[in-house]
Scaffold this active site. Sequence first.
Site, PDB file in Angstrom:
ATOM      1  N   GLU A 125      -8.549 -32.843   9.136  1.00 25.48           N
ATOM      2  CA  GLU A 125      -7.877 -33.799   8.266  1.00 25.48           C
ATOM      3  C   GLU A 125      -6.941 -33.176   7.252  1.00 25.48           C
ATOM      4  O   GLU A 125      -6.237 -33.881   6.533  1.00 25.48           O
ATOM      5  CB  GLU A 125      -8.907 -34.667   7.537  1.00 25.48           C
ATOM      6  CG  GLU A 125      -9.802 -33.910   6.575  1.00 25.48           C
ATOM      7  CD  GLU A 125     -10.670 -34.849   5.748  1.00 25.48           C
ATOM      8  OE1 GLU A 125     -10.404 -36.052   5.736  1.00 25.48           O
ATOM      9  OE2 GLU A 125     -11.612 -34.361   5.119  1.00 25.48           O
TER      10      GLU A 125
ATOM     11  N   PRO B  41      -8.538 -24.692   7.495  1.00 28.96           N
ATOM     12  CA  PRO B  41      -8.562 -26.070   7.971  1.00 28.96           C
ATOM     13  C   PRO B  41      -9.726 -26.827   7.326  1.00 28.96           C
ATOM     14  O   PRO B  41     -10.808 -26.265   7.130  1.00 28.96           O
ATOM     15  CB  PRO B  41      -8.782 -25.930   9.485  1.00 28.96           C
ATOM     16  CG  PRO B  41      -8.441 -24.516   9.803  1.00 28.96           C
ATOM     17  CD  PRO B  41      -8.753 -23.718   8.576  1.00 28.96           C
ATOM     18  N   LYS B  42      -9.498 -28.089   6.998  1.00 30.39           N
ATOM     19  CA  LYS B  42     -10.554 -28.947   6.444  1.00 30.39           C
ATOM     20  C   LYS B  42     -11.091 -29.841   7.553  1.00 30.39           C
ATOM     21  O   LYS B  42     -10.437 -30.777   7.995  1.00 30.39           O
ATOM     22  CB  LYS B  42     -10.031 -29.799   5.294  1.00 30.39           C
ATOM     23  CG  LYS B  42     -11.142 -30.571   4.603  1.00 30.39           C
ATOM     24  CD  LYS B  42     -10.625 -31.434   3.480  1.00 30.39           C
ATOM     25  CE  LYS B  42     -11.798 -32.048   2.715  1.00 30.39           C
ATOM     26  NZ  LYS B  42     -12.762 -32.736   3.588  1.00 30.39           N
ATOM     27  N   PHE B  43     -12.295 -29.529   8.007  1.00 28.36           N
ATOM     28  CA  PHE B  43     -12.888 -30.271   9.115  1.00 28.36           C
ATOM     29  C   PHE B  43     -13.458 -31.603   8.648  1.00 28.36           C
ATOM     30  O   PHE B  43     -13.954 -31.727   7.524  1.00 28.36           O
ATOM     31  CB  PHE B  43     -13.992 -29.435   9.771  1.00 28.36           C
ATOM     32  CG  PHE B  43     -13.462 -28.249  10.527  1.00 28.36           C
ATOM     33  CD1 PHE B  43     -13.027 -28.377  11.835  1.00 28.36           C
ATOM     34  CD2 PHE B  43     -13.386 -26.993   9.932  1.00 28.36           C
ATOM     35  CE1 PHE B  43     -12.533 -27.296  12.531  1.00 28.36           C
ATOM     36  CE2 PHE B  43     -12.885 -25.899  10.617  1.00 28.36           C
ATOM     37  CZ  PHE B  43     -12.462 -26.051  11.924  1.00 28.36           C
TER      38      PHE B  43
END
Length: 292
Positions: free
Chosen positions: A168, A22-24
């Site tokens: 995102e 996941p891209k925080f």
Amino acid sequence: MRVALAETVGSLPRGAGLEYEPKFDGHRMVVFRREDGVVLQARSGRIVTAAFPDLAEAARLLPAGTVLDGEVVVWREGRIDFAAVQGRAAATPGRAPRLAERLPASYAAFDVLGADGADLRPRRFEVRRERLVELLGALGPPLQAVPMTTDPEVAAVWFETLPEIGVEGLVVKKLDQPYRPGVRAWRKLRHTDTRDAAVVGFTGPAERPASLVVVLPDDDTPVVSSPLPPALRSRAGAALRRLPAGGQATAMAVGLGEVAYREVAAGLLAEVATGTTRHTVTTVLRLRPPEG
């Protein structure tokens, strides 16, 4: 230390030897655990140790010689709050401890660059990932390893479901890849080309600013937006009146180079459209109300 970067792609990469994370929506940070203490470095190279005393204290539990790469986030009501983490990053040493109590930070580590007295950057990512999990597994929050999967179907589910908590998109890496500072060897998939940015200043008159100066997620380098349309200038002026003004600073404007701007306190977000790097044009689409 320069950090590794990611190139934007338009669809989910698939194939053998890939992993997905996941891209925080947060603030990029490198953690150095030295013999004599802890140093926290932002993506730009700026030292932000004093702004995050809670993370600096937590990082003291790491073995000396550990270097981590990851993302700082602040959770509010079950969702990542980018404005809050940007406010933490901009805090003075005097305000930082109070903010740490009110808005505690979490560190989502996605790589280990050094451990056990060795530079791990030339090693394969899968080796670094294994060592990262070993280092952080016994510690727990606020230092944690980001989730990862090698299953593209699981990654696709993450991509569709996690945006509701402020994730995102995804970052995709090769399992046999070394860590390459300053190179866009990773790939990132975002839902749209628009995202929220923290407003840190403006150019032109305060009542009708010509442009806004913003900081994008995963970066801490202020950039000047393209000129605001007339209607948005009036709304921006009204919103900026609610924020305490600061001093003068400079930021990069595409086609103009360094320009002067007036700083404002954190609290206002702008939805912006950007290209694939921070050097492309940033266009403000609309403003989000400042926190009251």
